[in-house]
Design a protein around this motif. Structure first.
Motif, short mmCIF file in Angstrom:
data_model
loop_
_atom_site.label_atom_id
_atom_site.label_comp_id
_atom_site.label_asym_id
_atom_site.label_seq_id
_atom_site.Cartn_x
_atom_site.Cartn_y
_atom_site.Cartn_z
N UNK A 47 23.45 -39.72 -18.91
CA UNK A 47 22.28 -40.20 -18.16
C UNK A 47 21.95 -39.24 -17.02
N UNK A 48 22.96 -38.84 -16.26
CA UNK A 48 22.73 -37.94 -15.13
C UNK A 48 22.22 -36.59 -15.61
N UNK A 49 22.84 -36.06 -16.67
CA UNK A 49 22.42 -34.75 -17.17
C UNK A 49 21.03 -34.78 -17.78
N UNK A 50 20.55 -35.95 -18.21
CA UNK A 50 19.22 -36.03 -18.81
C UNK A 50 18.11 -36.10 -17.77
N UNK A 51 18.46 -36.28 -16.50
CA UNK A 51 17.43 -36.42 -15.46
C UNK A 51 16.48 -35.22 -15.39
N UNK A 52 16.94 -33.97 -15.55
CA UNK A 52 15.98 -32.85 -15.51
C UNK A 52 14.90 -32.90 -16.59
N UNK A 53 15.09 -33.70 -17.64
CA UNK A 53 14.06 -33.81 -18.66
C UNK A 53 12.76 -34.41 -18.12
N UNK A 54 12.85 -35.10 -16.98
CA UNK A 54 11.64 -35.66 -16.39
C UNK A 54 10.73 -34.58 -15.84
N UNK A 55 11.26 -33.38 -15.64
CA UNK A 55 10.45 -32.22 -15.26
C UNK A 55 10.77 -31.11 -16.25
N UNK A 56 10.53 -31.38 -17.53
CA UNK A 56 11.07 -30.55 -18.61
C UNK A 56 10.21 -29.34 -18.90
N UNK A 57 10.29 -28.33 -18.04
CA UNK A 57 9.73 -27.03 -18.35
C UNK A 57 10.76 -25.97 -18.00
#
Length: 376
Positions: A47-57
């Motif tokens: 869950x923590x590692x997936x947080x950057x996907x919210x600004x996924x560029x």
């Protein structure tokens, strides 16, 4: 006021929250299957590692976050799926793998692909399942690789098409400008040959007539009339020369000239270059216009030399009595202080000083910053 905005989308157009949801939602609905403490640890890591996907560029700052996060999400979800085979965690693993194959380079894609393949093999071996199921999963993985390659090729073709269209538009604009300049030059030649020559001849004849009247002792009133006519002819000749000079100049608004320079920078480097115009644009004095355009040219030349490929942000603010120009290249780090100002910056400072303006240049938080203010 003109501004530049970007939407909350990844490089290939999928909304970021949808991509993030393909990781988080399968994790959440798999919670009832968690029977050990390590399940919660792996769940938290994913869950923590997936947080950057919210600004996924891939261009998001800092740039290393997303490439590091993707293998972590795949490894954590893959491990959790192998240890909890009845859960939906495999959806998170496969969706993250697919996104990585679509967006990132060969090295990171190979790491994620091998991690997913190893998880499939471990899942079959530990669960003593039929290898036909493993072949089915590998077939799904192969389809994902082909789809990702197809999407990458499509994105590359679209990018090349957009670049070709931009170049064609630039060429058409340059052709139109060249045609306009050629027509203006023709008109300038006609004005110069017909009007300027005629006025010059008239002024010389009036000068001769004045001298003859003075020699023959004509009345002061007659001499004064000839002198006034001669002055009118001289003034007309001066105005004609100014008109010819104006026709031969390409009077381009400063915001258009700066936008053309940024378009050329984007075509040359492929980097992002944005212009924000604040206030109400207006016609500027030729000296002010030239100073601003030369400053942008020098700033872009320095960026090409010292930070090739860096993104550039330019702000042109029209105030009531002044114009502010800010040029910032986004190097992603604080550049070192320059040992001494080069000839380009020195010349820029001299131009600004002649206009009684102010110039500031130096390293910023993530790049080199140039700011100048000139009365206008």
């Amino acid at each position: 006021m003109a501004t530049t905005t970007t939407g909350n989308r990844g490089r290939l157009g999928t909304p970021d929250w949808v991509r993030w949801g393909f990781v988080v939602f399968p994790m959440l609905i798999s919670i009832p299957y968690f029977a050990h403490w390590w399940s919660w640890v792996l769940f938290g890591i994913a869950i923590v590692a997936s947080a950057p996907l919210l600004r996924a560029t891939p261009e998001s700052k800092p740039r290393w976050v997303l490439p590091v996060a993707m293998p972590v999400v795949v490894a954590a979800s893959a491990t959790l799926w192998v240890l909890q085979p009845n859960s939906w965690v495999s959806v998170a693993m496969f969706s993250t793998t697919f996104y990585t194959l679509r967006v990132f380079g060969k090295l990171l894609s190979a790491v994620v692909l091998l991690t997913t393949a190893a998880a499939i093999v471990a899942w079959v071996v530990l669960r003593q399942l039929d290898w036909l199921k493993a072949l089915a999963l590998f077939a799904i993985l192969a389809v994902m690789v082909l789809l990702a390659a197809s999407r990458r090729d499509r994105a590359a073709r679209l990018e090349q098409t957009e670049l070709a269209l931009a170049r064609a538009q630039t060429a058409a604009e340059e052709h139109a400008r060249a045609a306009a300049l050629a027509e203006r030059a023709r008109i300038a030649r006609e004005v110069h040959d017909v009007l300027a020559h005629s006025l010059a001849g008239l002024a010389l004849n009036l000068q001769g007539a004045r001298l003859m009247l003075v020699r023959d002792g004509a009345s002061p009133e007659a001499v004064a009339q000839i002198e006034r006519a001669q002055k009118l002819a001289s003034d007309g000749l001066s105005e004609a020369r100014k008109a010819v000079a104006a026709l031969r100049e390409d009077a381009v608004p400063v915001e258009r000239a700066v936008a053309d320079l940024l378009a050329a920078y984007r075509l040359d480097t492929g980097a992002r270059a944005d212009l924000v115009v604040a206030g109400e644009p207006r016609e500027l004095d030729a000296a002010v216009n030239t100073t601003l355009v030369r400053a942008v040219q020098e700033a872009l030349a320095n960026t090409r030399k010292h930070a090739p490929g860096a993104a550039v942000d330019i702000t042109l603010a029209f105030g009531r009595e002044q114009v502010d120009l800010t040029v910032l290249d986004r190097q992603g780090r604080r550049p070192p202080d320059a040992p001494a100002a080069g000839y380009g910056l020195r010349g820029m400072g001299e131009r600004v000083a002649l206009l009684e303006g102010k110039l500031e240049s130096g390293p910023g938080e993530d790049g080199w910053r140039i700011h100048l203010t000139v009365p206008a």
